[in-house]
Write a protein that holds these residues in place. Structure first.
Motif, PDB file in Angstrom:
ATOM      1  N   LYS A   1       0.834  -1.194   0.000  1.00  0.00           N
ATOM      2  CA  LYS A   1       0.000   0.000   0.000  1.00  0.00           C
ATOM      3  C   LYS A   1       0.873   1.249   0.000  1.00  0.00           C
ATOM      4  O   LYS A   1       2.001   1.227   0.482  1.00  0.00           O
ATOM      5  CB  LYS A   1      -0.909   0.018   1.238  1.00  0.00           C
ATOM      6  CG  LYS A   1      -1.909  -1.124   1.294  1.00  0.00           C
ATOM      7  CD  LYS A   1      -2.941  -1.014   0.189  1.00  0.00           C
ATOM      8  CE  LYS A   1      -4.012  -2.091   0.315  1.00  0.00           C
ATOM      9  NZ  LYS A   1      -4.994  -2.003  -0.807  1.00  0.00           N
ATOM     10  N   ALA A   2       0.337   2.325  -0.545  1.00  0.00           N
ATOM     11  CA  ALA A   2       1.059   3.595  -0.536  1.00  0.00           C
ATOM     12  C   ALA A   2       1.446   3.952   0.895  1.00  0.00           C
ATOM     13  O   ALA A   2       0.605   3.903   1.803  1.00  0.00           O
ATOM     14  CB  ALA A   2       0.198   4.691  -1.143  1.00  0.00           C
ATOM     15  N   GLY A   3       2.726   4.283   1.090  1.00  0.00           N
ATOM     16  CA  GLY A   3       3.215   4.626   2.419  1.00  0.00           C
ATOM     17  C   GLY A   3       3.884   3.478   3.149  1.00  0.00           C
ATOM     18  O   GLY A   3       4.554   3.710   4.165  1.00  0.00           O
ATOM     19  N   ASP A   4       3.730   2.247   2.649  1.00  0.00           N
ATOM     20  CA  ASP A   4       4.375   1.104   3.295  1.00  0.00           C
ATOM     21  C   ASP A   4       5.898   1.222   3.185  1.00  0.00           C
ATOM     22  O   ASP A   4       6.431   1.577   2.130  1.00  0.00           O
ATOM     23  CB  ASP A   4       3.954  -0.211   2.633  1.00  0.00           C
ATOM     24  CG  ASP A   4       2.547  -0.646   3.028  1.00  0.00           C
ATOM     25  OD1 ASP A   4       1.944   0.020   3.887  1.00  0.00           O
ATOM     26  OD2 ASP A   4       2.071  -1.657   2.469  1.00  0.00           O
TER      27      ASP A   4
ATOM     28  N   GLY B   1       3.227  -0.251  -9.381  1.00  0.00           N
ATOM     29  CA  GLY B   1       3.417   0.884  -8.500  1.00  0.00           C
ATOM     30  C   GLY B   1       4.812   1.485  -8.592  1.00  0.00           C
ATOM     31  O   GLY B   1       5.624   1.102  -9.439  1.00  0.00           O
ATOM     32  N   ILE B   2       5.074   2.427  -7.695  1.00  0.00           N
ATOM     33  CA  ILE B   2       6.348   3.151  -7.673  1.00  0.00           C
ATOM     34  C   ILE B   2       6.917   3.114  -6.260  1.00  0.00           C
ATOM     35  O   ILE B   2       6.206   3.347  -5.277  1.00  0.00           O
ATOM     36  CB  ILE B   2       6.155   4.609  -8.123  1.00  0.00           C
ATOM     37  CG1 ILE B   2       5.631   4.654  -9.565  1.00  0.00           C
ATOM     38  CG2 ILE B   2       7.473   5.393  -8.024  1.00  0.00           C
ATOM     39  CD1 ILE B   2       5.255   6.032 -10.031  1.00  0.00           C
ATOM     40  N   VAL B   3       8.203   2.798  -6.175  1.00  0.00           N
ATOM     41  CA  VAL B   3       8.910   2.723  -4.892  1.00  0.00           C
ATOM     42  C   VAL B   3       9.999   3.785  -4.863  1.00  0.00           C
ATOM     43  O   VAL B   3      10.741   3.952  -5.831  1.00  0.00           O
ATOM     44  CB  VAL B   3       9.523   1.323  -4.679  1.00  0.00           C
ATOM     45  CG1 VAL B   3      10.388   1.294  -3.419  1.00  0.00           C
ATOM     46  CG2 VAL B   3       8.421   0.270  -4.600  1.00  0.00           C
ATOM     47  N   LYS B   4      10.090   4.487  -3.759  1.00  0.00           N
ATOM     48  CA  LYS B   4      11.085   5.543  -3.579  1.00  0.00           C
ATOM     49  C   LYS B   4      12.195   5.043  -2.669  1.00  0.00           C
ATOM     50  O   LYS B   4      11.935   4.488  -1.590  1.00  0.00           O
ATOM     51  CB  LYS B   4      10.419   6.773  -2.958  1.00  0.00           C
ATOM     52  CG  LYS B   4      11.366   7.861  -2.473  1.00  0.00           C
ATOM     53  CD  LYS B   4      10.584   8.932  -1.721  1.00  0.00           C
ATOM     54  CE  LYS B   4      11.476   9.929  -1.033  1.00  0.00           C
ATOM     55  NZ  LYS B   4      10.708  10.914  -0.232  1.00  0.00           N
ATOM     56  N   LEU B   5      13.450   5.223  -3.100  1.00  0.00           N
ATOM     57  CA  LEU B   5      14.605   4.917  -2.264  1.00  0.00           C
ATOM     58  C   LEU B   5      15.237   6.213  -1.774  1.00  0.00           C
ATOM     59  O   LEU B   5      15.387   7.160  -2.560  1.00  0.00           O
ATOM     60  CB  LEU B   5      15.647   4.102  -3.023  1.00  0.00           C
ATOM     61  CG  LEU B   5      15.499   2.573  -2.919  1.00  0.00           C
ATOM     62  CD1 LEU B   5      14.306   2.109  -3.750  1.00  0.00           C
ATOM     63  CD2 LEU B   5      16.767   1.874  -3.366  1.00  0.00           C
TER      64      LEU B   5
ATOM     65  N   ALA C   1      13.337   2.215   1.683  1.00  0.00           N
ATOM     66  CA  ALA C   1      12.493   2.097   0.496  1.00  0.00           C
ATOM     67  C   ALA C   1      11.036   2.173   0.936  1.00  0.00           C
ATOM     68  O   ALA C   1      10.631   1.473   1.867  1.00  0.00           O
ATOM     69  CB  ALA C   1      12.752   0.790  -0.246  1.00  0.00           C
ATOM     70  N   LYS C   2      10.286   3.051   0.279  1.00  0.00           N
ATOM     71  CA  LYS C   2       8.885   3.254   0.652  1.00  0.00           C
ATOM     72  C   LYS C   2       8.015   3.230  -0.610  1.00  0.00           C
ATOM     73  O   LYS C   2       8.401   3.780  -1.640  1.00  0.00           O
ATOM     74  CB  LYS C   2       8.721   4.584   1.381  1.00  0.00           C
ATOM     75  CG  LYS C   2       7.307   4.867   1.858  1.00  0.00           C
ATOM     76  CD  LYS C   2       7.235   6.203   2.592  1.00  0.00           C
ATOM     77  CE  LYS C   2       7.962   6.142   3.910  1.00  0.00           C
ATOM     78  NZ  LYS C   2       7.805   7.384   4.699  1.00  0.00           N
ATOM     79  N   ALA C   3       6.860   2.601  -0.520  1.00  0.00           N
ATOM     80  CA  ALA C   3       5.922   2.574  -1.635  1.00  0.00           C
ATOM     81  C   ALA C   3       5.228   3.933  -1.742  1.00  0.00           C
ATOM     82  O   ALA C   3       4.620   4.394  -0.783  1.00  0.00           O
ATOM     83  CB  ALA C   3       4.896   1.469  -1.449  1.00  0.00           C
ATOM     84  N   LEU C   4       5.342   4.568  -2.904  1.00  0.00           N
ATOM     85  CA  LEU C   4       4.648   5.838  -3.118  1.00  0.00           C
ATOM     86  C   LEU C   4       3.212   5.624  -3.541  1.00  0.00           C
ATOM     87  O   LEU C   4       2.367   6.497  -3.361  1.00  0.00           O
ATOM     88  CB  LEU C   4       5.376   6.658  -4.185  1.00  0.00           C
ATOM     89  CG  LEU C   4       6.734   7.240  -3.815  1.00  0.00           C
ATOM     90  CD1 LEU C   4       7.242   8.140  -4.927  1.00  0.00           C
ATOM     91  CD2 LEU C   4       6.672   8.023  -2.505  1.00  0.00           C
ATOM     92  N   THR C   5       2.936   4.472  -4.154  1.00  0.00           N
ATOM     93  CA  THR C   5       1.591   4.142  -4.612  1.00  0.00           C
ATOM     94  C   THR C   5       1.268   2.711  -4.205  1.00  0.00           C
ATOM     95  O   THR C   5       2.162   1.941  -3.839  1.00  0.00           O
ATOM     96  CB  THR C   5       1.484   4.252  -6.152  1.00  0.00           C
ATOM     97  OG1 THR C   5       2.343   3.260  -6.744  1.00  0.00           O
ATOM     98  CG2 THR C   5       1.895   5.629  -6.640  1.00  0.00           C
TER      99      THR C   5
END
Length: 210
Positions: free
Chosen positions: A33-36, A54-58, A96-100
């Motif tokens: 989920k977004a924010g995980d 989805g998109i993951v931010k590092l 690393a966090k899920a943005l979406t």
């Protein structure tokens, strides 16, 4: 949950037929989920991480909680750090966090080693992932070392636009976190860019005009 061969072919074109079969059998898929938070600093990495949806931010975080954006991972890409760390059960040095909302594919480390010797296409995929991430890191380092803050901000926004499109749903505070700056500085520079006709500022969003 597993993925079928057709889904894997769409995400990772150009691999060998036997590799798709092996991935369908041994790789597992986890919904996020977004924010995980998917990786934490100090967490032992026990499997590789490939992005299915989805998109993951590092990013990096210092002792005071200040964040610094590194790069995004999108469907069909892999977290290169997880390739090495999972094989050696090493600890993560990034977050690393899920943005979406989305899903990530995990591969056991023993299969990672097996496929490196068994499938030339997997070997090339791993090398290409390292190269792409290294190039992204070089761009980030160049932006930090050789650019002023307004140049860094423009570089950052262009990367976001390339990833998400010309309308960015993002706050000034979020940008400040990613660039390890203050909201006041970012707001001032964004208004300066708006006056130059580079963008239009809206409430909690930015429209890129170039």
């Amino acid at each position: 949950m597993n993925m079928d061969v057709l889904q894997l072919k769409q995400l990772f074109p150009g691999l060998e037929a036997g590799l798709y079969e092996d991935m369908a059998t041994h790789a597992t898929v986890k919904e996020v989920k977004a924010g995980d938070t998917l990786l934490r600093v100090g967490q032992t990495i026990r499997s590789t991480m490939l992005i299915a949806e989805g998109i993951v931010k590092l990013y990096r975080e210092d002792e005071d909680g200040n964040e610094f954006f590194i790069y995004h991972l999108t469907p069909g890409q892999a977290c290169s750090l997880s390739f090495i760390c999972s094989a050696r059960a090493e600890k993560s040095e990034v977050l690393a966090k899920a943005l979406t909302d989305g899903s990530v594919i995990s591969i056991p480390p023993e299969k990672m080693d097996e496929w490196m010797g068994k499938y030339k296409s997997w070997y090339q995929f791993v090398l290409n992932s390292y190269r792409n991430r290294f190039e992204s890191l070089l761009q980030t380092i160049d932006a930090i070392a050789f650019s002023t803050m307004d140049e860094r901000l423009e570089f950052y926004l262009k990367r976001q636009v390339a990833q998400f499109g010309k309308t960015l749903t993002i706050t000034h505070q979020e940008i400040a976190h990613d660039l390890n700056s203050s909201r006041e500085v970012i707001s001032r520079l964004l208004k300066k860019m708006e006056s130059k006709g580079l963008l239009t500022l809206h409430r909690n969003s930015i429209e890129w005009l170039q």
